[in-house]
Design an enzyme around this catalytic site. Sequence first.
Site, PDB file in Angstrom:
ATOM      1  N   ASN A   9       0.870  -1.173   0.000  1.00 41.97           N
ATOM      2  CA  ASN A   9       0.000   0.000   0.000  1.00 41.97           C
ATOM      3  C   ASN A   9       0.909   1.225   0.000  1.00 41.97           C
ATOM      4  O   ASN A   9       1.445   1.605   1.040  1.00 41.97           O
ATOM      5  CB  ASN A   9      -0.906  -0.014   1.244  1.00 41.97           C
ATOM      6  N   TRP A  10       1.062   1.797  -1.179  1.00 44.55           N
ATOM      7  CA  TRP A  10       1.973   2.945  -1.293  1.00 44.55           C
ATOM      8  C   TRP A  10       1.382   4.216  -0.699  1.00 44.55           C
ATOM      9  O   TRP A  10       2.065   5.230  -0.581  1.00 44.55           O
ATOM     10  CB  TRP A  10       2.329   3.178  -2.772  1.00 44.55           C
ATOM     11  N   LYS A  11       0.097   4.182  -0.379  1.00 43.81           N
ATOM     12  CA  LYS A  11      -0.594   5.377   0.141  1.00 43.81           C
ATOM     13  C   LYS A  11      -0.341   6.552  -0.817  1.00 43.81           C
ATOM     14  O   LYS A  11      -0.235   6.324  -2.027  1.00 43.81           O
ATOM     15  CB  LYS A  11      -0.149   5.650   1.581  1.00 43.81           C
ATOM     16  N   HIS A  95      -9.661   1.624   4.388  1.00 38.09           N
ATOM     17  CA  HIS A  95      -8.467   1.857   5.205  1.00 38.09           C
ATOM     18  C   HIS A  95      -8.782   2.895   6.282  1.00 38.09           C
ATOM     19  O   HIS A  95      -9.484   3.876   6.019  1.00 38.09           O
ATOM     20  CB  HIS A  95      -7.313   2.335   4.320  1.00 38.09           C
ATOM     21  N   GLU A  97      -7.113   5.207   7.442  1.00 40.23           N
ATOM     22  CA  GLU A  97      -6.731   6.586   7.095  1.00 40.23           C
ATOM     23  C   GLU A  97      -7.845   7.275   6.316  1.00 40.23           C
ATOM     24  O   GLU A  97      -7.968   8.495   6.355  1.00 40.23           O
ATOM     25  CB  GLU A  97      -5.422   6.578   6.295  1.00 40.23           C
ATOM     26  N   GLU A 167      -5.969  -4.569  10.398  1.00 35.83           N
ATOM     27  CA  GLU A 167      -4.990  -3.499  10.603  1.00 35.83           C
ATOM     28  C   GLU A 167      -5.335  -2.747  11.875  1.00 35.83           C
ATOM     29  O   GLU A 167      -6.125  -1.783  11.820  1.00 35.83           O
ATOM     30  CB  GLU A 167      -5.044  -2.515   9.433  1.00 35.83           C
ATOM     31  N   GLY A 173       1.904   2.513  11.002  1.00 34.46           N
ATOM     32  CA  GLY A 173       2.887   3.601  10.925  1.00 34.46           C
ATOM     33  C   GLY A 173       3.538   3.952  12.254  1.00 34.46           C
ATOM     34  O   GLY A 173       4.195   4.982  12.373  1.00 34.46           O
ATOM     35  N   SER A 212       2.876  -1.924  10.656  1.00 28.06           N
ATOM     36  CA  SER A 212       4.288  -1.995  11.023  1.00 28.06           C
ATOM     37  C   SER A 212       4.927  -3.356  10.745  1.00 28.06           C
ATOM     38  O   SER A 212       5.781  -3.819  11.497  1.00 28.06           O
ATOM     39  CB  SER A 212       4.478  -1.601  12.500  1.00 28.06           C
TER      40      SER A 212
HETATM   41  P1  13P Z   1       2.723   0.597   7.889  1.00 27.08           P
HETATM   42  O1  13P Z   1       3.246  -0.694   7.317  1.00 27.08           O
HETATM   43  O2  13P Z   1       3.462   1.801   7.461  1.00 27.08           O
HETATM   44  O3  13P Z   1       2.485   0.502   9.363  1.00 27.08           O
HETATM   45  O4  13P Z   1       1.259   0.807   7.227  1.00 27.08           O
HETATM   46  C1  13P Z   1       0.350  -0.219   7.311  1.00 27.08           C
HETATM   47  C2  13P Z   1      -0.802   0.118   6.470  1.00 27.08           C
HETATM   48  O5  13P Z   1      -1.534   1.056   6.740  1.00 27.08           O
HETATM   49  C3  13P Z   1      -1.018  -0.687   5.276  1.00 27.08           C
HETATM   50  O6  13P Z   1      -2.258  -0.411   4.715  1.00 27.08           O
END
Ligand code: 13P
Length: 256
Positions: A9-11, A95, A97, A167, A173, A212
């Site tokens: 997931n590159w966001k 997600h 976020e 998640e 993060g 993470s």
């Molecule tokens: P991290 O791996 O940066 O914690 O992010 C996880 C995430 O949100 C994947 O969708």
Amino acid sequence: MRRKLVVANWKMHGSLAQNQQLLDSFKAHLANLKHVDVAICVPYPYLQQAQSTLSGTPIAWGAQNVGKYPVGAYTGEVAASMLKDFGATYVILGHSERSTAYCESAENVAAKFVTAKNAGLTPVLCVGETLQEREAGVMEHVVSEQLDPIIALHGAGIFKNAVISYEPIWAIGTGLSATPEQAQSMHEFIREKIARLDPEAAMSVRIIYGGSVNPLNASKLAAMQDIDGGLIGRCSLNADEFEQICFAAENAAIKH
Ligand code: 13P
């Protein structure tokens, strides 16, 4: 048996130049994995770049959101059929976020899930609790309620061949991953919930873990019975780290 799956997931990260370096490395190093499916979920504008670089390789690509309607006057939205036009096979939905920053409701996510499935995309549905909810011991209740709108809309059978990503919000993060036991326990809870309604869907749904994940913890997570892979944020932006995570999943699959 379910195949392991590792999703990047590159966001909202990347540029044409940075992406090309990552994709070229993935293509060079991940094409020979035998037991793991890999998918790279990129920001919309880079779908074509993913398609032109990854076509003809076993590495799949996808997006991080989709419009809930098939077509129409919905400014700023992107339809599932458009993702298909660019060869996408996966789409991340719900997600945290998006639910925190854009007030996306579980009902909205449910509608998108059905739209994606109907279009032939594989939805990767994110569920998870906050730290307060875990400390209060209500994490299973919270995750259950995130699944319910989808089940209400279309029945548990819709999870057949879909992907759920557990998640925990406190692990995203933060560098503080759930322990393999904590993740396994939630994955088992999710699978059992679906199994009570549709055993076949429960057997086929891949439940991956996100939050993470890094090259140091990936092997132990992937070794757990109900952890079918990972959804990787930060480490998916580093070719070497992401590739190590994919190989950890491959090795876990061989040992199973
Ligand atoms: P991290 O791996 O940066 O914690 O992010 C996880 C995430 O949100 C994947 O969708």
